[in-house]
Design a protein around this motif. Structure first.
Motif, PDB file in Angstrom:
ATOM      1  N   SER A   1      22.816  37.577   0.812  1.00  0.00           N
ATOM      2  CA  SER A   1      22.146  36.908   0.254  1.00  0.00           C
ATOM      3  C   SER A   1      22.225  37.517  -1.241  1.00  0.00           C
ATOM      4  CB  SER A   1      21.188  36.707   1.109  1.00  0.00           C
ATOM      5  OG  SER A   1      21.540  35.822   2.346  1.00  0.00           O
ATOM      6  N   ASP A   2      21.664  37.066  -2.337  1.00  0.00           N
ATOM      7  CA  ASP A   2      20.845  37.365  -2.824  1.00  0.00           C
ATOM      8  C   ASP A   2      19.632  37.740  -3.124  1.00  0.00           C
ATOM      9  OD1 ASP A   2      23.082  37.356  -5.008  1.00  0.00           O
ATOM     10  OD2 ASP A   2      23.250  35.404  -5.214  1.00  0.00           O
ATOM     11  N   TYR A   3      19.077  36.960  -2.474  1.00  0.00           N
ATOM     12  CA  TYR A   3      17.106  37.058  -2.422  1.00  0.00           C
ATOM     13  C   TYR A   3      17.212  37.054  -1.201  1.00  0.00           C
ATOM     14  CZ  TYR A   3      17.752  36.460  -7.610  1.00  0.00           C
ATOM     15  OH  TYR A   3      17.683  37.005  -8.549  1.00  0.00           O
ATOM     16  N   SER A   4      16.019  36.991  -0.266  1.00  0.00           N
ATOM     17  CA  SER A   4      15.335  37.221   1.171  1.00  0.00           C
ATOM     18  C   SER A   4      14.172  37.193   1.082  1.00  0.00           C
ATOM     19  CB  SER A   4      16.055  38.118   1.780  1.00  0.00           C
ATOM     20  OG  SER A   4      15.928  38.234   2.478  1.00  0.00           O
ATOM     21  N   TYR A   5      13.549  35.887   1.809  1.00  0.00           N
ATOM     22  CA  TYR A   5      12.555  35.831   2.713  1.00  0.00           C
ATOM     23  C   TYR A   5      11.773  36.175   3.551  1.00  0.00           C
ATOM     24  CZ  TYR A   5      11.784  33.464  -2.909  1.00  0.00           C
ATOM     25  OH  TYR A   5      11.661  32.611  -4.134  1.00  0.00           O
ATOM     26  N   LEU A   6      10.406  36.415   3.742  1.00  0.00           N
ATOM     27  CA  LEU A   6       9.957  35.950   5.146  1.00  0.00           C
ATOM     28  C   LEU A   6       9.258  34.933   5.049  1.00  0.00           C
ATOM     29  CD1 LEU A   6       9.023  37.374   7.428  1.00  0.00           C
ATOM     30  CD2 LEU A   6       7.097  38.069   6.425  1.00  0.00           C
ATOM     31  N   ALA A   7       8.977  33.975   5.934  1.00  0.00           N
ATOM     32  CA  ALA A   7       8.447  32.225   6.097  1.00  0.00           C
ATOM     33  C   ALA A   7       7.410  33.022   6.644  1.00  0.00           C
ATOM     34  CB  ALA A   7       8.607  31.987   5.930  1.00  0.00           C
ATOM     35  N   LEU A   8       5.825  32.976   7.251  1.00  0.00           N
ATOM     36  CA  LEU A   8       5.027  32.923   7.543  1.00  0.00           C
ATOM     37  C   LEU A   8       4.061  31.826   7.528  1.00  0.00           C
ATOM     38  CD1 LEU A   8       3.504  36.294   7.469  1.00  0.00           C
ATOM     39  CD2 LEU A   8       4.863  35.471   9.510  1.00  0.00           C
TER      40      LEU A   8
ATOM     41  N   GLN B   1      14.554  42.175   9.713  1.00  0.00           N
ATOM     42  CA  GLN B   1      14.990  41.428   9.431  1.00  0.00           C
ATOM     43  C   GLN B   1      15.740  40.716   8.216  1.00  0.00           C
ATOM     44  OE1 GLN B   1      13.484  38.964  13.373  1.00  0.00           O
ATOM     45  NE2 GLN B   1      15.417  38.006  12.691  1.00  0.00           N
ATOM     46  N   ALA B   2      14.964  40.230   7.074  1.00  0.00           N
ATOM     47  CA  ALA B   2      15.306  39.699   6.003  1.00  0.00           C
ATOM     48  C   ALA B   2      15.801  40.984   5.255  1.00  0.00           C
ATOM     49  CB  ALA B   2      13.864  39.376   5.760  1.00  0.00           C
ATOM     50  N   GLU B   3      15.219  42.129   5.228  1.00  0.00           N
ATOM     51  CA  GLU B   3      16.235  43.133   4.899  1.00  0.00           C
ATOM     52  C   GLU B   3      17.851  43.136   4.897  1.00  0.00           C
ATOM     53  OE1 GLU B   3      13.317  46.590   4.199  1.00  0.00           O
ATOM     54  OE2 GLU B   3      13.892  46.762   5.646  1.00  0.00           O
TER      55      GLU B   3
ATOM     56  N   GLY C   1      11.185  44.320  -0.734  1.00  0.00           N
ATOM     57  CA  GLY C   1      12.178  43.902  -2.400  1.00  0.00           C
ATOM     58  C   GLY C   1      12.380  41.971  -1.590  1.00  0.00           C
ATOM     59  N   ILE C   2      11.601  41.737  -0.416  1.00  0.00           N
ATOM     60  CA  ILE C   2      11.365  41.000   0.322  1.00  0.00           C
ATOM     61  C   ILE C   2      10.031  39.382   0.046  1.00  0.00           C
ATOM     62  CG2 ILE C   2      11.313  39.486   2.758  1.00  0.00           C
ATOM     63  CD1 ILE C   2      13.853  41.678   1.807  1.00  0.00           C
TER      64      ILE C   2
ATOM     65  N   ILE D   1       3.913  33.286  -2.372  1.00  0.00           N
ATOM     66  CA  ILE D   1       2.849  34.563  -2.303  1.00  0.00           C
ATOM     67  C   ILE D   1       3.690  35.181  -3.041  1.00  0.00           C
ATOM     68  CG2 ILE D   1       0.660  35.560  -1.636  1.00  0.00           C
ATOM     69  CD1 ILE D   1       1.482  32.412  -0.977  1.00  0.00           C
ATOM     70  N   ILE D   2       5.043  36.111  -2.693  1.00  0.00           N
ATOM     71  CA  ILE D   2       5.654  37.171  -3.519  1.00  0.00           C
ATOM     72  C   ILE D   2       7.400  36.688  -3.563  1.00  0.00           C
ATOM     73  CG2 ILE D   2       6.765  39.145  -3.456  1.00  0.00           C
ATOM     74  CD1 ILE D   2       4.270  40.379  -1.292  1.00  0.00           C
ATOM     75  N   LYS D   3       7.363  37.041  -5.006  1.00  0.00           N
ATOM     76  CA  LYS D   3       8.947  36.731  -5.546  1.00  0.00           C
ATOM     77  C   LYS D   3       9.994  37.538  -5.061  1.00  0.00           C
ATOM     78  CE  LYS D   3       7.393  34.203  -9.136  1.00  0.00           C
ATOM     79  NZ  LYS D   3       8.310  33.314  -9.313  1.00  0.00           N
ATOM     80  N   PRO D   4      11.394  37.290  -4.430  1.00  0.00           N
ATOM     81  CA  PRO D   4      11.635  38.597  -4.005  1.00  0.00           C
ATOM     82  C   PRO D   4      12.349  39.279  -5.057  1.00  0.00           C
ATOM     83  CG  PRO D   4      12.447  36.823  -3.717  1.00  0.00           C
ATOM     84  CD  PRO D   4      11.549  36.046  -4.933  1.00  0.00           C
ATOM     85  N   SER D   5      13.264  40.622  -4.704  1.00  0.00           N
ATOM     86  CA  SER D   5      13.903  41.364  -6.150  1.00  0.00           C
ATOM     87  C   SER D   5      15.042  40.444  -5.881  1.00  0.00           C
ATOM     88  CB  SER D   5      13.550  43.040  -6.122  1.00  0.00           C
ATOM     89  OG  SER D   5      12.112  43.197  -6.200  1.00  0.00           O
ATOM     90  N   MET D   6      16.191  40.702  -7.139  1.00  0.00           N
ATOM     91  CA  MET D   6      17.554  40.851  -6.295  1.00  0.00           C
ATOM     92  C   MET D   6      18.159  41.745  -5.973  1.00  0.00           C
ATOM     93  SD  MET D   6      20.605  38.877  -9.443  1.00  0.00           S
ATOM     94  CE  MET D   6      21.912  38.109  -8.570  1.00  0.00           C
TER      95      MET D   6
END
Length: 217
Positions: A139-146, A131-133, A163-164, A177-182
Protein backbone atom coordinates in the motif's frame (compact mmCIF):
# COMPACT_ATOMS: atom_id res chain seq x y z
CA UNK A 1 -18.73 -0.41 19.78
CA UNK A 2 -17.76 -3.75 18.22
CA UNK A 3 -14.91 -4.01 15.73
CA UNK A 4 -17.42 -4.94 13.02
CA UNK A 5 -19.30 -1.71 13.78
CA UNK A 6 -16.06 0.27 13.53
CA UNK A 7 -15.41 -1.20 10.07
CA UNK A 8 -19.02 -0.53 9.11
CA UNK A 9 -18.61 3.16 9.94
CA UNK A 10 -15.57 3.29 7.66
CA UNK A 11 -17.56 1.58 4.91
CA UNK A 12 -20.39 4.07 5.31
CA UNK A 13 -17.93 6.93 4.82
CA UNK A 14 -16.40 5.35 1.71
CA UNK A 15 -19.79 4.58 0.21
CA UNK A 16 -20.92 8.14 0.89
CA UNK A 17 -18.04 9.52 -1.17
CA UNK A 18 -18.16 6.69 -3.75
CA UNK A 19 -14.62 5.62 -2.98
CA UNK A 20 -13.64 2.16 -4.26
CA UNK A 21 -12.68 -0.30 -1.53
CA UNK A 22 -12.58 -3.95 -0.51
CA UNK A 23 -12.71 -5.70 2.84
CA UNK A 24 -10.18 -8.24 4.10
CA UNK A 25 -8.10 -8.82 0.98
CA UNK A 26 -5.66 -11.61 1.85
CA UNK A 27 -2.19 -10.45 0.85
CA UNK A 28 -0.04 -13.18 2.39
CA UNK A 29 1.81 -10.81 4.70
CA UNK A 30 -1.36 -9.23 6.05
CA UNK A 31 -5.12 -8.85 5.77
CA UNK A 32 -6.24 -5.20 6.08
CA UNK A 33 -9.74 -4.64 7.39
CA UNK A 34 -10.34 -2.21 4.53
CA UNK A 35 -8.30 -1.47 1.40
CA UNK A 36 -8.92 1.54 -0.85
CA UNK A 37 -7.90 2.42 -4.37
CA UNK A 38 -8.21 5.84 -5.96
CA UNK A 39 -7.16 6.46 -9.54
CA UNK A 40 -6.60 3.04 -11.12
CA UNK A 41 -8.46 2.30 -14.35
CA UNK A 42 -11.33 -0.19 -14.16
CA UNK A 43 -10.15 -1.50 -17.54
CA UNK A 44 -6.76 -2.66 -16.23
CA UNK A 45 -6.19 -6.44 -16.50
CA UNK A 46 -7.35 -8.02 -13.24
CA UNK A 47 -4.52 -10.20 -11.93
CA UNK A 48 -4.49 -11.27 -8.29
CA UNK A 49 -1.89 -14.08 -8.52
CA UNK A 50 1.79 -13.36 -7.87
CA UNK A 51 2.98 -16.05 -10.30
CA UNK A 52 0.86 -14.66 -13.11
CA UNK A 53 2.50 -11.28 -12.66
CA UNK A 54 5.91 -12.96 -12.46
CA UNK A 55 5.26 -14.70 -15.79
CA UNK A 56 4.25 -11.35 -17.30
CA UNK A 57 7.49 -9.87 -15.95
CA UNK A 58 9.47 -12.74 -17.51
CA UNK A 59 7.75 -12.37 -20.88
CA UNK A 60 8.28 -8.62 -20.72
CA UNK A 61 12.03 -9.21 -20.63
CA UNK A 62 11.87 -11.30 -23.83
CA UNK A 63 10.32 -10.93 -27.27
CA UNK A 64 8.53 -14.26 -26.73
CA UNK A 65 8.85 -17.61 -24.95
CA UNK A 66 7.48 -21.16 -25.11
CA UNK A 67 5.51 -23.02 -22.44
CA UNK A 68 8.61 -25.14 -21.91
CA UNK A 69 10.86 -22.13 -21.39
CA UNK A 70 8.43 -20.60 -18.88
CA UNK A 71 8.11 -23.95 -17.08
CA UNK A 72 11.89 -24.27 -16.81
CA UNK A 73 12.26 -20.72 -15.51
CA UNK A 74 9.70 -21.12 -12.71
CA UNK A 75 9.96 -24.85 -12.03
CA UNK A 76 6.33 -25.51 -13.04
CA UNK A 77 5.08 -28.57 -14.89
CA UNK A 78 3.77 -27.78 -18.36
CA UNK A 79 0.10 -28.29 -17.45
CA UNK A 80 0.38 -25.69 -14.68
CA UNK A 81 2.14 -23.26 -17.00
CA UNK A 82 -0.51 -23.81 -19.67
CA UNK A 83 -3.22 -23.01 -17.10
CA UNK A 84 -1.43 -19.77 -16.19
CA UNK A 85 -1.09 -18.82 -19.86
CA UNK A 86 -4.80 -19.49 -20.41
CA UNK A 87 -5.62 -17.13 -17.54
CA UNK A 88 -3.43 -14.42 -19.04
CA UNK A 89 -5.06 -14.96 -22.43
CA UNK A 90 -8.51 -14.56 -20.89
CA UNK A 91 -7.40 -11.11 -19.68
CA UNK A 92 -5.94 -10.44 -23.16
CA UNK A 93 -2.51 -9.90 -21.60
CA UNK A 94 -0.67 -12.44 -23.79
CA UNK A 95 -1.15 -13.93 -27.24
CA UNK A 96 0.07 -17.31 -28.48
CA UNK A 97 1.21 -17.92 -32.06
CA UNK A 98 2.19 -21.53 -32.58
CA UNK A 99 4.39 -22.42 -29.64
CA UNK A 100 5.50 -18.83 -28.99
CA UNK A 101 3.85 -16.65 -26.34
CA UNK A 102 4.29 -12.90 -26.19
CA UNK A 103 2.91 -9.87 -24.39
CA UNK A 104 -0.17 -8.33 -26.03
CA UNK A 105 -1.32 -5.86 -23.40
CA UNK A 106 0.73 -3.71 -21.07
CA UNK A 107 0.60 -4.65 -17.38
CA UNK A 108 3.89 -3.59 -15.84
CA UNK A 109 4.31 0.15 -15.37
CA UNK A 110 0.61 1.01 -15.37
CA UNK A 111 -0.63 3.86 -13.22
CA UNK A 112 -2.25 2.01 -10.31
CA UNK A 113 -3.39 5.17 -8.58
CA UNK A 114 -3.21 5.41 -4.81
CA UNK A 115 -3.72 2.45 -2.47
CA UNK A 116 -4.61 2.87 1.21
CA UNK A 117 -4.96 0.12 3.82
CA UNK A 118 -6.73 0.44 7.17
CA UNK A 119 -6.38 -1.66 10.30
CA UNK A 120 -9.33 -1.20 12.68
CA UNK A 121 -8.86 -1.83 16.39
CA UNK A 122 -11.08 -1.25 19.39
CA UNK A 123 -8.19 -0.52 21.77
CA UNK A 124 -5.04 -2.57 21.05
CA UNK A 125 -3.26 0.20 19.16
CA UNK A 126 0.23 -1.32 19.54
CA UNK A 127 -0.59 -4.50 17.65
CA UNK A 128 -2.61 -2.39 15.22
CA UNK A 129 0.48 -0.36 14.34
CA UNK A 130 2.52 -3.53 13.75
CA UNK A 131 -0.15 -4.85 11.40
CA UNK A 132 -0.51 -1.52 9.61
CA UNK A 133 3.27 -1.37 9.07
CA UNK A 134 3.15 -4.70 7.19
CA UNK A 135 0.56 -3.24 4.84
CA UNK A 136 3.14 -0.74 3.58
CA UNK A 137 4.60 -3.61 1.52
CA UNK A 138 1.57 -3.39 -0.79
CA UNK A 139 0.00 0.00 0.00
CA UNK A 140 1.07 3.58 -0.56
CA UNK A 141 -0.42 4.62 2.78
CA UNK A 142 -1.58 2.80 5.88
CA UNK A 143 -3.86 3.84 8.73
CA UNK A 144 -4.79 2.66 12.19
CA UNK A 145 -8.48 3.32 12.95
CA UNK A 146 -9.78 3.52 16.52
CA UNK A 147 -13.04 4.56 18.20
CA UNK A 148 -12.97 8.25 19.04
CA UNK A 149 -12.97 7.63 22.79
CA UNK A 150 -9.82 5.46 22.53
CA UNK A 151 -7.67 7.95 20.61
CA UNK A 152 -6.41 9.52 23.84
CA UNK A 153 -4.64 6.24 24.73
CA UNK A 154 -2.41 6.20 21.65
CA UNK A 155 1.25 7.18 21.86
CA UNK A 156 1.30 9.81 19.13
CA UNK A 157 5.11 9.97 18.98
CA UNK A 158 5.26 6.20 18.40
CA UNK A 159 2.71 6.50 15.62
CA UNK A 160 4.50 9.40 13.93
CA UNK A 161 7.77 7.45 13.87
CA UNK A 162 6.06 4.50 12.21
CA UNK A 163 4.63 6.59 9.35
CA UNK A 164 1.18 5.17 10.02
CA UNK A 165 -1.82 7.49 9.94
CA UNK A 166 -4.51 7.62 12.63
CA UNK A 167 -8.27 7.78 12.12
CA UNK A 168 -10.83 8.59 14.79
CA UNK A 169 -14.17 6.89 14.14
CA UNK A 170 -17.58 7.40 15.73
CA UNK A 171 -21.21 7.29 14.67
CA UNK A 172 -20.93 10.75 13.13
CA UNK A 173 -18.05 9.96 10.78
CA UNK A 174 -14.26 9.82 10.48
CA UNK A 175 -11.61 12.34 11.46
CA UNK A 176 -8.01 12.12 10.37
CA UNK A 177 -5.86 12.71 13.47
CA UNK A 178 -2.46 11.95 11.93
CA UNK A 179 -1.56 11.96 8.24
CA UNK A 180 0.39 8.89 7.10
CA UNK A 181 3.75 8.99 5.33
CA UNK A 182 4.01 7.54 1.84
CA UNK A 183 5.46 4.03 1.83
CA UNK A 184 9.00 3.51 0.57
CA UNK A 185 8.51 -0.28 0.63
CA UNK A 186 5.43 -0.68 -1.59
CA UNK A 187 6.25 -3.27 -4.27
CA UNK A 188 4.60 -2.93 -7.68
CA UNK A 189 3.39 -6.53 -8.11
CA UNK A 190 1.95 -6.59 -4.58
CA UNK A 191 0.20 -3.28 -5.18
CA UNK A 192 -1.10 -4.58 -8.52
CA UNK A 193 -2.64 -7.62 -6.83
CA UNK A 194 -4.31 -5.50 -4.15
CA UNK A 195 -5.65 -3.06 -6.74
CA UNK A 196 -6.96 -5.94 -8.87
CA UNK A 197 -8.72 -7.44 -5.86
CA UNK A 198 -10.46 -4.14 -5.14
CA UNK A 199 -11.58 -3.69 -8.76
CA UNK A 200 -12.72 -7.32 -8.97
CA UNK A 201 -14.65 -7.47 -5.72
CA UNK A 202 -16.00 -3.95 -5.28
CA UNK A 203 -16.29 -2.08 -8.61
CA UNK A 204 -17.53 1.15 -7.06
CA UNK A 205 -17.27 4.37 -9.01
CA UNK A 206 -14.15 6.30 -8.09
CA UNK A 207 -14.61 9.72 -6.56
CA UNK A 208 -11.58 11.64 -7.79
CA UNK A 209 -10.46 14.02 -5.05
CA UNK A 210 -7.50 16.36 -4.98
CA UNK A 211 -7.47 16.48 -1.21
CA UNK A 212 -6.72 13.66 1.20
CA UNK A 213 -9.45 11.04 1.16
CA UNK A 214 -10.15 11.51 4.89
CA UNK A 215 -9.66 15.26 5.12
CA UNK A 216 -13.35 16.14 4.81
CA UNK A 217 -16.53 14.54 6.11
Amino acid sequence: MLESELVEQIENYLNKYQIRYAKEVRMGIGVPDVSINIGASKSMPVITDFYLLSIVEYLNSKSSATVGEISDCFGFDKSKTTNYINQLQSEKVVIQNGDRIRIKRKVLGLNLGKTISIEAKLKDWKSGILQAERYLMFSDYSYLALPKDKIKNVNIEHLNKSGIGLLSVDMFGIEEIIKPSMSTECEYKQKYMLTSSIIKRYPHTIKRRKDNVFSKL
